[in-house]
Scaffold this motif. Structure first.
Motif, PDB file in Angstrom:
ATOM      1  N   ALA A 143       0.837  -1.203   0.000  1.00  0.00           N
ATOM      2  CA  ALA A 143       0.000   0.000   0.000  1.00  0.00           C
ATOM      3  C   ALA A 143       0.869   1.250   0.000  1.00  0.00           C
ATOM      4  O   ALA A 143       0.658   2.179  -0.781  1.00  0.00           O
ATOM      5  CB  ALA A 143      -0.931  -0.006   1.209  1.00  0.00           C
ATOM      6  N   ASP A 144       1.869   1.265   0.900  1.00  0.00           N
ATOM      7  CA  ASP A 144       2.725   2.446   0.985  1.00  0.00           C
ATOM      8  C   ASP A 144       3.443   2.699  -0.330  1.00  0.00           C
ATOM      9  O   ASP A 144       3.544   3.833  -0.795  1.00  0.00           O
ATOM     10  CB  ASP A 144       3.760   2.272   2.100  1.00  0.00           C
ATOM     11  CG  ASP A 144       3.116   2.374   3.457  1.00  0.00           C
ATOM     12  OD1 ASP A 144       3.684   1.856   4.430  1.00  0.00           O
ATOM     13  OD2 ASP A 144       2.022   2.981   3.528  1.00  0.00           O
ATOM     14  N   GLU A 145       3.967   1.596  -0.920  1.00  0.00           N
ATOM     15  CA  GLU A 145       4.685   1.757  -2.189  1.00  0.00           C
ATOM     16  C   GLU A 145       3.821   2.412  -3.247  1.00  0.00           C
ATOM     17  O   GLU A 145       4.199   3.383  -3.891  1.00  0.00           O
ATOM     18  CB  GLU A 145       5.072   0.377  -2.710  1.00  0.00           C
ATOM     19  CG  GLU A 145       6.524   0.025  -2.580  1.00  0.00           C
ATOM     20  CD  GLU A 145       6.730  -1.405  -3.022  1.00  0.00           C
ATOM     21  OE1 GLU A 145       6.355  -1.708  -4.171  1.00  0.00           O
ATOM     22  OE2 GLU A 145       7.216  -2.193  -2.211  1.00  0.00           O
ATOM     23  N   ARG A 146       2.625   1.845  -3.432  1.00  0.00           N
ATOM     24  CA  ARG A 146       1.765   2.356  -4.499  1.00  0.00           C
ATOM     25  C   ARG A 146       1.316   3.779  -4.221  1.00  0.00           C
ATOM     26  O   ARG A 146       1.300   4.626  -5.102  1.00  0.00           O
ATOM     27  CB  ARG A 146       0.528   1.457  -4.639  1.00  0.00           C
ATOM     28  CG  ARG A 146       0.855   0.072  -5.114  1.00  0.00           C
ATOM     29  CD  ARG A 146       0.436  -0.133  -6.532  1.00  0.00           C
ATOM     30  NE  ARG A 146       0.873   0.976  -7.380  1.00  0.00           N
ATOM     31  CZ  ARG A 146       1.685   0.855  -8.392  1.00  0.00           C
ATOM     32  NH1 ARG A 146       2.164  -0.292  -8.686  1.00  0.00           N
ATOM     33  NH2 ARG A 146       2.008   1.891  -9.115  1.00  0.00           N
ATOM     34  N   GLY A 262      -3.191   1.425  -4.390  1.00  0.00           N
ATOM     35  CA  GLY A 262      -2.682   0.848  -3.151  1.00  0.00           C
ATOM     36  C   GLY A 262      -3.740   0.696  -2.091  1.00  0.00           C
ATOM     37  O   GLY A 262      -3.450   0.396  -0.939  1.00  0.00           O
ATOM     38  N   LEU A 263      -5.029   0.907  -2.460  1.00  0.00           N
ATOM     39  CA  LEU A 263      -6.082   0.770  -1.463  1.00  0.00           C
ATOM     40  C   LEU A 263      -6.497  -0.688  -1.311  1.00  0.00           C
ATOM     41  O   LEU A 263      -6.998  -1.113  -0.284  1.00  0.00           O
ATOM     42  CB  LEU A 263      -7.293   1.610  -1.866  1.00  0.00           C
ATOM     43  CG  LEU A 263      -6.998   3.105  -2.042  1.00  0.00           C
ATOM     44  CD1 LEU A 263      -8.235   3.835  -2.517  1.00  0.00           C
ATOM     45  CD2 LEU A 263      -6.540   3.712  -0.734  1.00  0.00           C
ATOM     46  N   ILE A 264      -6.294  -1.451  -2.386  1.00  0.00           N
ATOM     47  CA  ILE A 264      -6.704  -2.861  -2.410  1.00  0.00           C
ATOM     48  C   ILE A 264      -5.509  -3.668  -2.882  1.00  0.00           C
ATOM     49  O   ILE A 264      -4.713  -3.178  -3.683  1.00  0.00           O
ATOM     50  CB  ILE A 264      -7.840  -3.067  -3.432  1.00  0.00           C
ATOM     51  CG1 ILE A 264      -9.059  -2.290  -3.014  1.00  0.00           C
ATOM     52  CG2 ILE A 264      -8.188  -4.519  -3.604  1.00  0.00           C
ATOM     53  CD1 ILE A 264      -9.876  -2.981  -1.998  1.00  0.00           C
ATOM     54  N   PHE A 265      -5.387  -4.885  -2.382  1.00  0.00           N
ATOM     55  CA  PHE A 265      -4.335  -5.738  -2.912  1.00  0.00           C
ATOM     56  C   PHE A 265      -4.959  -6.955  -3.548  1.00  0.00           C
ATOM     57  O   PHE A 265      -5.821  -7.600  -2.975  1.00  0.00           O
ATOM     58  CB  PHE A 265      -3.380  -6.145  -1.787  1.00  0.00           C
ATOM     59  CG  PHE A 265      -2.343  -7.113  -2.246  1.00  0.00           C
ATOM     60  CD1 PHE A 265      -2.414  -8.443  -1.904  1.00  0.00           C
ATOM     61  CD2 PHE A 265      -1.313  -6.685  -3.062  1.00  0.00           C
ATOM     62  CE1 PHE A 265      -1.467  -9.335  -2.346  1.00  0.00           C
ATOM     63  CE2 PHE A 265      -0.356  -7.560  -3.509  1.00  0.00           C
ATOM     64  CZ  PHE A 265      -0.427  -8.908  -3.151  1.00  0.00           C
ATOM     65  N   GLN A 266      -4.488  -7.263  -4.742  1.00  0.00           N
ATOM     66  CA  GLN A 266      -5.006  -8.430  -5.434  1.00  0.00           C
ATOM     67  C   GLN A 266      -3.821  -9.137  -6.063  1.00  0.00           C
ATOM     68  O   GLN A 266      -3.088  -8.543  -6.840  1.00  0.00           O
ATOM     69  CB  GLN A 266      -5.980  -7.965  -6.529  1.00  0.00           C
ATOM     70  CG  GLN A 266      -7.049  -8.952  -6.858  1.00  0.00           C
ATOM     71  CD  GLN A 266      -8.006  -8.381  -7.883  1.00  0.00           C
ATOM     72  OE1 GLN A 266      -7.749  -7.353  -8.475  1.00  0.00           O
ATOM     73  NE2 GLN A 266      -9.094  -9.062  -8.110  1.00  0.00           N
ATOM     74  N   HIS A 278      -4.328  -1.105   4.822  1.00  0.00           N
ATOM     75  CA  HIS A 278      -4.603  -0.252   5.978  1.00  0.00           C
ATOM     76  C   HIS A 278      -5.095   1.133   5.581  1.00  0.00           C
ATOM     77  O   HIS A 278      -5.734   1.822   6.359  1.00  0.00           O
ATOM     78  CB  HIS A 278      -3.349  -0.137   6.851  1.00  0.00           C
ATOM     79  CG  HIS A 278      -2.232   0.591   6.169  1.00  0.00           C
ATOM     80  ND1 HIS A 278      -1.979   1.920   6.385  1.00  0.00           N
ATOM     81  CD2 HIS A 278      -1.301   0.193   5.266  1.00  0.00           C
ATOM     82  CE1 HIS A 278      -0.936   2.292   5.647  1.00  0.00           C
ATOM     83  NE2 HIS A 278      -0.513   1.263   4.971  1.00  0.00           N
ATOM     84  N   LEU A 279      -4.828   1.539   4.330  1.00  0.00           N
ATOM     85  CA  LEU A 279      -5.273   2.866   3.906  1.00  0.00           C
ATOM     86  C   LEU A 279      -6.794   2.959   3.973  1.00  0.00           C
ATOM     87  O   LEU A 279      -7.350   3.976   4.366  1.00  0.00           O
ATOM     88  CB  LEU A 279      -4.813   3.156   2.471  1.00  0.00           C
ATOM     89  CG  LEU A 279      -3.327   3.437   2.298  1.00  0.00           C
ATOM     90  CD1 LEU A 279      -2.988   3.501   0.823  1.00  0.00           C
ATOM     91  CD2 LEU A 279      -2.949   4.731   2.965  1.00  0.00           C
ATOM     92  N   ILE A 280      -7.469   1.865   3.571  1.00  0.00           N
ATOM     93  CA  ILE A 280      -8.931   1.919   3.568  1.00  0.00           C
ATOM     94  C   ILE A 280      -9.509   1.587   4.927  1.00  0.00           C
ATOM     95  O   ILE A 280     -10.458   2.223   5.378  1.00  0.00           O
ATOM     96  CB  ILE A 280      -9.496   0.926   2.527  1.00  0.00           C
ATOM     97  CG1 ILE A 280      -9.350   1.515   1.146  1.00  0.00           C
ATOM     98  CG2 ILE A 280     -10.913   0.595   2.848  1.00  0.00           C
ATOM     99  CD1 ILE A 280     -10.597   1.552   0.369  1.00  0.00           C
ATOM    100  N   THR A 281      -8.950   0.583   5.601  1.00  0.00           N
ATOM    101  CA  THR A 281      -9.596   0.149   6.833  1.00  0.00           C
ATOM    102  C   THR A 281      -9.478   1.187   7.926  1.00  0.00           C
ATOM    103  O   THR A 281     -10.331   1.268   8.799  1.00  0.00           O
ATOM    104  CB  THR A 281      -8.985  -1.172   7.345  1.00  0.00           C
ATOM    105  OG1 THR A 281      -7.576  -0.990   7.403  1.00  0.00           O
ATOM    106  CG2 THR A 281      -9.327  -2.311   6.416  1.00  0.00           C
ATOM    107  N   GLU A 299      -4.404   6.184  13.280  1.00  0.00           N
ATOM    108  CA  GLU A 299      -3.884   4.834  13.059  1.00  0.00           C
ATOM    109  C   GLU A 299      -3.278   4.696  11.685  1.00  0.00           C
ATOM    110  O   GLU A 299      -2.748   3.673  11.330  1.00  0.00           O
ATOM    111  CB  GLU A 299      -5.008   3.827  13.224  1.00  0.00           C
ATOM    112  CG  GLU A 299      -5.394   3.659  14.678  1.00  0.00           C
ATOM    113  CD  GLU A 299      -6.662   2.848  14.815  1.00  0.00           C
ATOM    114  OE1 GLU A 299      -7.331   2.995  15.846  1.00  0.00           O
ATOM    115  OE2 GLU A 299      -6.981   2.092  13.899  1.00  0.00           O
ATOM    116  N   LEU A 300      -3.442   5.703  10.885  1.00  0.00           N
ATOM    117  CA  LEU A 300      -2.941   5.634   9.524  1.00  0.00           C
ATOM    118  C   LEU A 300      -1.424   5.789   9.482  1.00  0.00           C
ATOM    119  O   LEU A 300      -0.787   5.491   8.499  1.00  0.00           O
ATOM    120  CB  LEU A 300      -3.588   6.756   8.723  1.00  0.00           C
ATOM    121  CG  LEU A 300      -3.743   6.518   7.236  1.00  0.00           C
ATOM    122  CD1 LEU A 300      -4.408   5.213   6.986  1.00  0.00           C
ATOM    123  CD2 LEU A 300      -4.578   7.627   6.648  1.00  0.00           C
TER     124      LEU A 300
END
Lengths: 475, 65
Positions: A143-146, A262-266, A278-281, A299-300
């Motif tokens: 997430a951080d990378e993207r 980077g909000l979702i990983f697939q 973690h960006l979305i949650t 928490e972000l």
């Protein structure tokens, strides 16, 4: 876009507008998903939540007077206002003095709270073979990378670490939200883009989600689908695999686009499962806490986002960071002098701040950014930043704004005193007077005011009375 | 008959107003001098006078380096 864009407040008001504007059919579809009901419930203000909770398990309609009885006499106006607001959102229905909760909403909210009904709207957990490599740390790194890649792209520092060029969809979103625009040499960042860079991550993510809502409108996609998907995303759990089975084609497309942010990983090899990062949650977890804590540690924050800036009273800055992105962002308004292996030093100079001001960043944004990223040692002081520096930044901003221009019209040579009085009184009533001088019989009104005054006198023309004033001649 | 003029209404401090009046003597852009803190000018020159004011503030700034 001078106001805090992309913040939670804007997301809430946009959702509110959306729901108000939706025809009943659509509303019914939105409310038929428990996740959507829960998410909408969370976005309501406290009084609204209280009202809904009280009415949740009552099947029969209530009398409006009974509802007003729930509040003390001096606060009844607030209750009435909230009832009205809930009615506009189609959550409450009113008829002849009695109110009741929208039955579909009521049903699904109960389901959401008790776990009954069709819970696929919360995301179906994936039951296939779990990929053991996907753990929270890897998700966070991804997430951080993207996300940093996107921000890098905006700042224009793509020379560092072979950054994979961003996908078309990401660039579309940036273009649509006016954070970047097409220039002669590829895409260039806009003023709102600069402001976006200085915000904290939560606000940035809200902005991106908001854009999807707008994009959906423009592409005539099914708004309900998009809304439901957004509400589902916001209630996902970190680290759990969810199946794409229940998603429609459009939603899967959105999933692909959100993955680039980077909000979702697939995992490419196994596209049937997706994970929320973690960006979305952290969006809902920070929203259930107090609303305006966006500048405090949320928490972000990963370890890299923890406070790292030290600001001295002589305007010198020491930033304990190594990340090229953060250095690039600091470079927007700080005059950087030297760089070490774990530290960057510089000073806040007039030139640096003026450059930033000319790009459209405001002094308040700079100060908020510095406060949010201040080193823990700085944060233990009050005020966090030295007053000398914050005042100086504001003074430099005022220096650029010595003139306050307004587009306006100037009326002179009225002729008759009563004519002047009439126009002046009318302009005062509609509140468009910028300046007036009764002795010299001169008046300055805004552009819109001029249009209204001209209309007024045009409408009086047919009577054509000798004492009736003619509309002012344009010159 | 009333005359209506389209333009830009400016509110500023007396010092800036004096600067604008001096600039005006070189190239006219002030339509009317309203009072000690307000002016009405021709909109086309707004950018130019803002730049001129900016330059003036710059030239009156002392930098240590």
């Amino acid at each position: 876009m001078a106001t805090q864009m992309g913040s939670e407040e804007e997301f809430k008001t946009t959702i509110a507008e959306y729901l108000e504007a939706l025809p009943t059919q659509f509303c019914r579809r939105v409310f038929s998903s428990p996740a959507a009901c829960l998410a909408i419930f969370r976005l309501l203000p406290t009084v609204g939540k209280q009202l809904i909770m009280s009415m949740l398990y009552l099947d029969a309609p209530l009398q409006l007077q009974d509802v007003s009885q729930w509040a003390k006499p001096e606060h009844q106006r607030v209750v009435k206002a909230k009832v009205h607001q809930l009615r506009k959102l189609q959550l409450l229905a009113e008829d002849a003095g009695s109110v009741w909760l929208n039955p579909i909403f009521r049903e699904q909210l109960r389901n959401a709270l008790t776990g009954g009904g069709d819970f696929s709207s919360f995301g179906i957990p994936y039951t296939g073979p779990r990929d053991a490599r996907v753990d929270p740390k890897r998700l966070a790194k991804y997430a951080d990378e993207r996300w940093e890649a996107v921000l890098h792209f905006m700042v224009g520092r793509s020379a560092h670490d072979a950054v994979t060029p961003l996908s078309e969809s990401v660039r579309d979103v940036l273009r649509m939200s006016r954070l970047m625009e097409d220039g002669p040499m590829g895409m260039q960042i806009t003023n709102s883009g600069f402001q976006f860079l200085l915000q904290n991550a939560a606000s940035q993510v809200w902005t991106v989600l908001l854009q999807y809502l707008r994009l959906a409108e423009l592409q005539n996609m099914d708004v309900v689908e998009v809304l439901n998907f957004l509400f589902q995303l916001v209630s996902l759990q970190l680290g759990r695999a969810y199946s794409v089975e229940a998603l429609t084609r459009n939603q899967r497309k959105m999933l692909g686009e959100l993955r680039d942010f980077g909000l979702i990983f697939q995992d490419e090899r196994d596209e049937r499962a997706f994970y929320a990062t973690h960006l979305i949650t952290s969006l809902t977890s920070s929203s259930t806490q107090s609303t305006e804590r966006s500048t405090g540690p949320s928490e972000l924050t990963t370890t890299s986002e923890h406070g790292y800036i030290i600001l001295e009273t002589n305007c010198r800055i020491y930033a304990y960071t190594n990340s090229p992105l953060q250095i690039a962002i600091l470079n927007l308004f700080v005059h950087l002098v030297s760089r070490f292996s774990n530290l960057v030093t510089g000073a806040i100079t007039r030139n640096g701040v003026r450059q930033a001001l000319m790009h459209g960043i405001t002094a308040d944004q700079i100060i908020t950014f510095l406060t949010a990223n201040a080193h823990p040692q700085m944060q233990s002081r009050t005020p966090v930043l030295p007053v000398t520096v914050t005042d100086q930044i504001r003074l430099w901003e005022q220096e650029r704004n010595r003139l306050h221009p307004t587009q306006a019209h100037f009326y002179r040579e009225f002729g008759q005193r009563q004519y002047f009085e009439r126009v002046y009184r009318y302009a005062l009533d509609i509140g468009v007077v910028l300046w007036a001088n009764a002795e010299k019989q001169q008046l300055v009104v805004t552009r819109q005011g001029h249009a209204k005054i001209a209309e007024l006198f045009k409408s009086q023309r047919p009577t054509n009375n000798a004492t009736n004033p003619q509309p002012p001649a344009q010159s | 008959m009333v005359k209506a003029v389209k333009g830009t209404f400016i509110e500023c401090d007396p010092a800036a107003r004096e600067v604008l009046l001096r600039l005006n003597s070189e190239e006219k852009f002030i339509i009317e001098d309203l009072d000690t803190t307000h002016l009405f000018i021709n909109s086309a020159h707004l950018q130019r006078i803002q730049n001129a004011l900016d330059e003036l503030m710059d030239s009156n700034t002392y930098t240590a380096a």
